[in-house]
Scaffold this motif. Structure first.
Motif, PDB file in Angstrom:
ATOM      1  N   ARG A  54       0.793  -1.314  -0.064  1.00  0.00           N
ATOM      2  CA  ARG A  54      -0.091   0.107   0.103  1.00  0.00           C
ATOM      3  C   ARG A  54       0.880   1.215  -0.180  1.00  0.00           C
ATOM      4  O   ARG A  54       0.578   2.410  -0.781  1.00  0.00           O
ATOM      5  CB  ARG A  54      -0.831  -0.069   1.291  1.00  0.00           C
ATOM      6  N   ALA A  55       2.053   1.395   0.781  1.00  0.00           N
ATOM      7  CA  ALA A  55       2.811   2.367   0.742  1.00  0.00           C
ATOM      8  C   ALA A  55       3.496   2.513  -0.779  1.00  0.00           C
ATOM      9  O   ALA A  55       3.533   3.767  -1.024  1.00  0.00           O
ATOM     10  CB  ALA A  55       4.033   2.105   1.710  1.00  0.00           C
ATOM     11  N   LEU A  56       3.761   1.374  -1.313  1.00  0.00           N
ATOM     12  CA  LEU A  56       4.133   1.580  -2.720  1.00  0.00           C
ATOM     13  C   LEU A  56       3.178   2.071  -3.758  1.00  0.00           C
ATOM     14  O   LEU A  56       3.548   3.032  -4.505  1.00  0.00           O
ATOM     15  CB  LEU A  56       4.543   0.040  -3.323  1.00  0.00           C
ATOM     16  N   ALA A  57       2.128   1.822  -3.418  1.00  0.00           N
ATOM     17  CA  ALA A  57       1.022   2.287  -4.213  1.00  0.00           C
ATOM     18  C   ALA A  57       0.547   3.898  -4.068  1.00  0.00           C
ATOM     19  O   ALA A  57       0.321   4.511  -4.845  1.00  0.00           O
ATOM     20  CB  ALA A  57      -0.373   1.477  -3.980  1.00  0.00           C
ATOM     21  N   ASP A  58       0.703   4.291  -2.755  1.00  0.00           N
ATOM     22  CA  ASP A  58       0.674   5.600  -2.522  1.00  0.00           C
ATOM     23  C   ASP A  58       1.945   6.379  -2.987  1.00  0.00           C
ATOM     24  O   ASP A  58       1.499   7.613  -3.640  1.00  0.00           O
ATOM     25  CB  ASP A  58       0.770   5.670  -0.907  1.00  0.00           C
ATOM     26  N   VAL A  59       3.022   5.910  -2.840  1.00  0.00           N
ATOM     27  CA  VAL A  59       4.150   6.812  -3.636  1.00  0.00           C
ATOM     28  C   VAL A  59       3.770   6.517  -5.283  1.00  0.00           C
ATOM     29  O   VAL A  59       4.145   7.697  -5.718  1.00  0.00           O
ATOM     30  CB  VAL A  59       5.407   5.888  -3.490  1.00  0.00           C
ATOM     31  N   MET A  60       3.332   5.606  -5.677  1.00  0.00           N
ATOM     32  CA  MET A  60       3.032   5.643  -7.359  1.00  0.00           C
ATOM     33  C   MET A  60       2.149   6.573  -7.476  1.00  0.00           C
ATOM     34  O   MET A  60       2.120   7.383  -8.705  1.00  0.00           O
ATOM     35  CB  MET A  60       2.887   4.159  -7.839  1.00  0.00           C
TER      36      MET A  60
END
Length: 158
Positions: free
Chosen positions: A71-77
């Motif tokens: 989810r953190a990766l998705a937020d950054v993307m």
């Protein structure tokens, strides 16, 4: 899922900036070239900033559950997608390259969220599909960055 970054391997992108054409007596061609340089540098700044955000996020969530990392990766993307969308780009070829990069970022974010949901739901089929989608999206990044670099380093305008 303990070491998300080890299997994601988001390509370390160090996009290089364009060299500005200097000197007095600018012509219409040099003005177009300056626009290209400015636009390339703005896009490159966002992409490099996105890599910094990703590294920071991975460091902050390295001990978190895999779903939180995803989810953190998705937020950054998502953040990178918004940032790059805000860059004013008019050079037709760069517009296309930025659109491709935005698509990769959106696809990566969606796949990461889908994988997190599938893991939580203990949906093996969904997790496999999301893992495949995430892997495919992430693999697009390096060639897209290389393409942007090649365009930005070329001597001709859009």
């Amino acid at each position: 899922m303990h070491h998300l970054s080890s299997w994601l391997l988001v390509a370390s992108l160090f996009v290089t900036g364009c060299a500005a054409s200097a000197g007095p007596g600018k012509t219409a061609d040099s003005e177009g070239e300056n626009d290209k340089v400015k636009e390339c540098n703005a896009v490159i700044e966002v992409i490099n900033g996105g890599m910094q955000k990703l590294n920071k996020s991975q460091n902050e969530t390295k001990d978190a559950p895999g779903t939180e990392q995803l989810r953190a990766l998705a937020d950054v993307m998502d953040s990178v997608g918004r940032d790059i969308e805000a860059v004013p780009v008019t050079q037709p070829e760069l517009v296309r390259k930025v659109a491709d990069y935005q698509d990769m970022v959106r696809t990566t974010a969606k796949a990461a969220r889908d994988l997190a949901r599938a893991i939580e739901a203990k949906d093996a089929r969904g997790a496999n599909a999301a893992t495949s989608a995430l892997s495919t999206a992430v693999k697009r990044e390096s060639p897209l960055v290389d393409d942007i670099n090649a365009y930005c380093q070329s001597g001709t305008g859009g």
